[in-house]
Design a protein around this motif. Structure first.
Motif, mmCIF file in Angstrom:
data_model
loop_
_atom_site.group_PDB
_atom_site.id
_atom_site.type_symbol
_atom_site.label_atom_id
_atom_site.label_comp_id
_atom_site.label_asym_id
_atom_site.label_seq_id
_atom_site.Cartn_x
_atom_site.Cartn_y
_atom_site.Cartn_z
ATOM 1 N N THR A 153 56.443 130.131 28.752
ATOM 2 C CA THR A 153 57.078 129.544 29.470
ATOM 3 C C THR A 153 57.000 130.024 30.899
ATOM 4 O O THR A 153 57.350 129.785 31.943
ATOM 5 C CB THR A 153 58.717 129.461 29.516
ATOM 6 O OG1 THR A 153 59.064 130.844 29.166
ATOM 7 C CG2 THR A 153 59.196 128.747 28.188
ATOM 8 N N HIS A 167 60.202 132.724 35.141
ATOM 9 C CA HIS A 167 61.570 132.261 35.410
ATOM 10 C C HIS A 167 62.429 133.446 35.803
ATOM 11 O O HIS A 167 62.439 134.497 35.527
ATOM 12 C CB HIS A 167 62.101 131.513 33.893
ATOM 13 C CG HIS A 167 61.298 130.373 33.670
ATOM 14 N ND1 HIS A 167 61.845 129.045 34.424
ATOM 15 C CD2 HIS A 167 60.414 130.110 32.957
ATOM 16 C CE1 HIS A 167 61.019 128.123 33.614
ATOM 17 N NE2 HIS A 167 60.192 128.648 33.120
ATOM 18 N N CYS A 191 65.940 131.927 31.386
ATOM 19 C CA CYS A 191 65.537 131.144 30.069
ATOM 20 C C CYS A 191 64.183 131.884 29.566
ATOM 21 O O CYS A 191 63.466 132.589 30.300
ATOM 22 C CB CYS A 191 65.582 129.484 30.580
ATOM 23 S SG CYS A 191 63.780 129.411 31.449
ATOM 24 N N GLU A 219 61.784 131.100 25.649
ATOM 25 C CA GLU A 219 61.492 130.588 24.503
ATOM 26 C C GLU A 219 60.429 131.468 23.662
ATOM 27 O O GLU A 219 59.849 132.485 24.138
ATOM 28 C CB GLU A 219 60.491 129.190 24.743
ATOM 29 C CG GLU A 219 61.449 128.336 25.482
ATOM 30 C CD GLU A 219 60.939 126.890 25.901
ATOM 31 O OE1 GLU A 219 60.055 126.444 25.386
ATOM 32 O OE2 GLU A 219 61.375 126.274 26.528
ATOM 33 N N ASN A 269 66.759 127.308 25.826
ATOM 34 C CA ASN A 269 65.336 126.961 26.229
ATOM 35 C C ASN A 269 65.379 126.773 27.898
ATOM 36 O O ASN A 269 66.178 126.905 28.215
ATOM 37 C CB ASN A 269 64.691 125.985 25.278
ATOM 38 C CG ASN A 269 65.276 124.631 25.699
ATOM 39 O OD1 ASN A 269 65.601 124.196 26.520
ATOM 40 N ND2 ASN A 269 65.747 124.131 24.370
ATOM 41 N N CYS A 270 63.842 126.627 28.113
ATOM 42 C CA CYS A 270 63.778 126.573 29.510
ATOM 43 C C CYS A 270 64.046 124.858 29.949
ATOM 44 O O CYS A 270 63.620 124.666 31.190
ATOM 45 C CB CYS A 270 62.238 127.047 30.096
ATOM 46 S SG CYS A 270 62.305 128.873 30.295
ATOM 47 N N SER A 271 64.468 124.240 29.124
ATOM 48 C CA SER A 271 64.863 122.772 29.335
ATOM 49 C C SER A 271 66.308 122.834 29.878
ATOM 50 O O SER A 271 66.724 122.216 30.695
ATOM 51 C CB SER A 271 64.558 121.910 28.291
ATOM 52 O OG SER A 271 62.854 121.736 28.105
ATOM 53 N N SER A 272 66.865 123.261 28.921
ATOM 54 C CA SER A 272 68.474 123.436 29.025
ATOM 55 C C SER A 272 69.149 124.703 29.489
ATOM 56 O O SER A 272 70.251 124.316 29.613
ATOM 57 C CB SER A 272 69.094 123.197 27.392
ATOM 58 O OG SER A 272 68.646 123.881 26.468
ATOM 59 N N GLY A 273 68.288 125.519 29.694
ATOM 60 C CA GLY A 273 68.773 126.791 30.145
ATOM 61 C C GLY A 273 69.341 127.774 28.973
ATOM 62 O O GLY A 273 68.928 127.379 27.668
#
Length: 481
Positions: free
Chosen positions: A288, A291, A318, A320, A344-348
């Motif tokens: 990812t 971040h 976040c 993954e 994850n880096c979509s939902s945190g």
């Protein structure tokens, strides 16, 4: 786990400009660390090392003057012998008589002529058996390193270069590029069949390697780099209980002391001061990439399915799968290696990292930093505030972070300085007396490490770190009343 008051401000600024410093000797001896390395690596005595450094320091001005005096007759310069005596080459015996600050060698070709020969070779594609070429003033020739004289002669002829101005030297092995160890880059563990991420470059003695997560590999596991080139072997690995590892890399890998920040660019690593809860931190990983978030808790215990891991740091950054082992960094300060978490880096989600200090201490490792001392100190951690920096001989640095602090009560001020080996760094506590900064307490022994305490009244204070002799990185800690 994740494998995969406005008047006072002006007053303080003015005081910083006029910071006093201890009286320095007019000619300081070179740092012991530099002398020791020269003795070891060049096979010379301490006296020869001192003479060599002095000669090399004078050489720049002498060469510039000689080149100007000789003009078109200048043919280059070089150092010779264990004490690095300077030799200047010229094609004119008459012009040579004007040079008195160096030994003179009269040669047939000027530097401009040699440069023209090299330029003609640069314009011609070489065979694989020609490994390198460069101007050698000492040889008064362009030296070509090759494993085949016949191939080299044919190439020189095809380039139209003056064969008499070229010297061939045997070379058994073709040079190979070095690959950089960068935090956040991918690496692979073929025996395990998965990918993890690099933490930080770190040395054990003179052996180079990098930190990562312990769950990524076992001691003895081989690794490949992001480019699938053979990279190294796990030498230290601890998981669970801890989640750290160190991979010893082979000679194809070099360490500039940086983190690959992807969208943030290539970021320097300059120390390992710990970020406290609420402070920002960012993570680099091969899945990812880059971040950021904040530190939520230190010394967290995490119950993974594989077992309990202690003394991790909890963050809201976040991550993954594949980010495991990657670098957590705050500013330019290394924090630790990605361990595991949730989301994850979509939902945190929440991500934990293994603080780097534990591995450095347990493994006898030193962090590699960018453009500085490869063995930065990490002491003074018991103080409430810690700061890091890098100084060259004669420089000063003010703390906290170039400024001062106000104490509103009487009490004890305590300071600590952990400097690099074989230097003399000093620590001063200074107090503002209404018109200037005065020294309230000092630690100025001939050693790199210092401590001081001072029972002071309310007022404005600051610490000054002084590199009395030698250069390198340091850690400074302070505790206020």
């Amino acid at each position: 786990m994740l494998r995969r008051t406005p008047a006072l401000v002006a007053l303080a600024i003015g005081a910083l400009i006029g910071t006093p410093s201890p009286v320095m000797a007019s000619a300081e001896p070179p740092p012991d660390g530099r002398l020791t390395a020269l003795q070891r690596d060049l096979g010379i005595t301490r006296e020869q090392a001192i003479t060599r450094l002095a000669a090399e320091a004078r050489a720049g001005r002498t060469i510039a003057s000689a080149a100007k005096t000789l003009g078109a007759h200048y043919a280059g310069a070089w150092h010779e012998g264990p004490e690095a005596a300077l030799v200047v080459a010229t094609t004119s015996r008459t012009a040579a008589q004007a040079i008195t600050a160096a030994q003179i060698d009269v040669v047939p070709r000027t530097l401009a002529q040699l440069t023209a020969v090299k330029n003609s070779l640069d314009r011609s594609a070489p065979p694989a058996t020609v490994h390198s070429w460069a101007i050698s003033p000492r040889d008064n020739a362009v030296v070509v390193q090759t494993s085949s004289d016949a191939d080299a002669r044919a190439w020189i002829a095809a380039a139209g270069a003056d064969r008499d101005a070229v010297k061939l030297e045997p070379s058994a092995e073709r040079p190979k590029p070095f690959y950089d160890i960068r935090g956040g880059d991918a690496y692979y563990i073929p025996s395990k069949g998965y990918r993890c991420s690099v933490g930080f470059a770190a040395r054990r003695g003179t052996t180079l390697g990098f930190t990562t997560a312990g769950h990524c590999g076992d001691a003895g596991d081989a690794t490949q780099g992001h480019n699938r080139v053979d990279q190294g072997v796990f030498r230290i690995s601890s998981f669970p209980s801890d989640d750290y590892a160190w991979v010893e890399t082979n000679s194809q890998w070099a360490a500039p002391g940086v983190v690959n920040g992807y969208s943030a660019g290539i970021l320097p690593v300059r120390g390992s001061a710990v970020t406290q809860p609420g402070g920002s931190t960012c993570r680099s990983g091969s899945t990812t990439q880059w971040h950021c978030g904040t530190v939520q808790a230190l010394n967290a215990t995490v119950n993974y399915p594989e077992g309990t891991v202690y003394q991790l740091t909890r963050t809201n950054v976040c991550a993954e799968g594949g980010d495991s082992g990657g670098a957590f960094i705050s500013g330019d300060q290394a924090q630790g290696m990605t361990s595991g978490g949730s989301g994850n880096c979509s939902s945190g989600g929440t991500t934990f990292f293994q603080p780097i200090a534990e591995l450095l201490q347990a493994g006898g490792l030193t962090l590699v930093t960018a453009g500085g001392d490869p063995n930065p100190p990490t002491g003074c951690a018991s103080h409430r505030e810690t700061y890091t920096g890098s100084l060259t001989s004669g420089q000063n640095q003010i703390h906290p972070n170039g400024s001062w602090y106000q104490s509103t009560t009487s009490g004890t001020h305590a300071g600590c300085l952990d400097g690099p080996d074989a230097v003399d760094f000093d620590l001063y506590l200074e107090k503002w007396n209404g018109s200037q900064w005065t020294i309230a307490a000092r630690g100025d022994s001939p050693d790199p490490d210092e401590t001081l305490t001072y029972n002071g009244t309310p007022g404005y204070y600051r610490y000054r770190v002084n590199a009395y002799s030698g250069s390198g990185s340091y850690t400074m800690g302070l505790t206020r009343p």
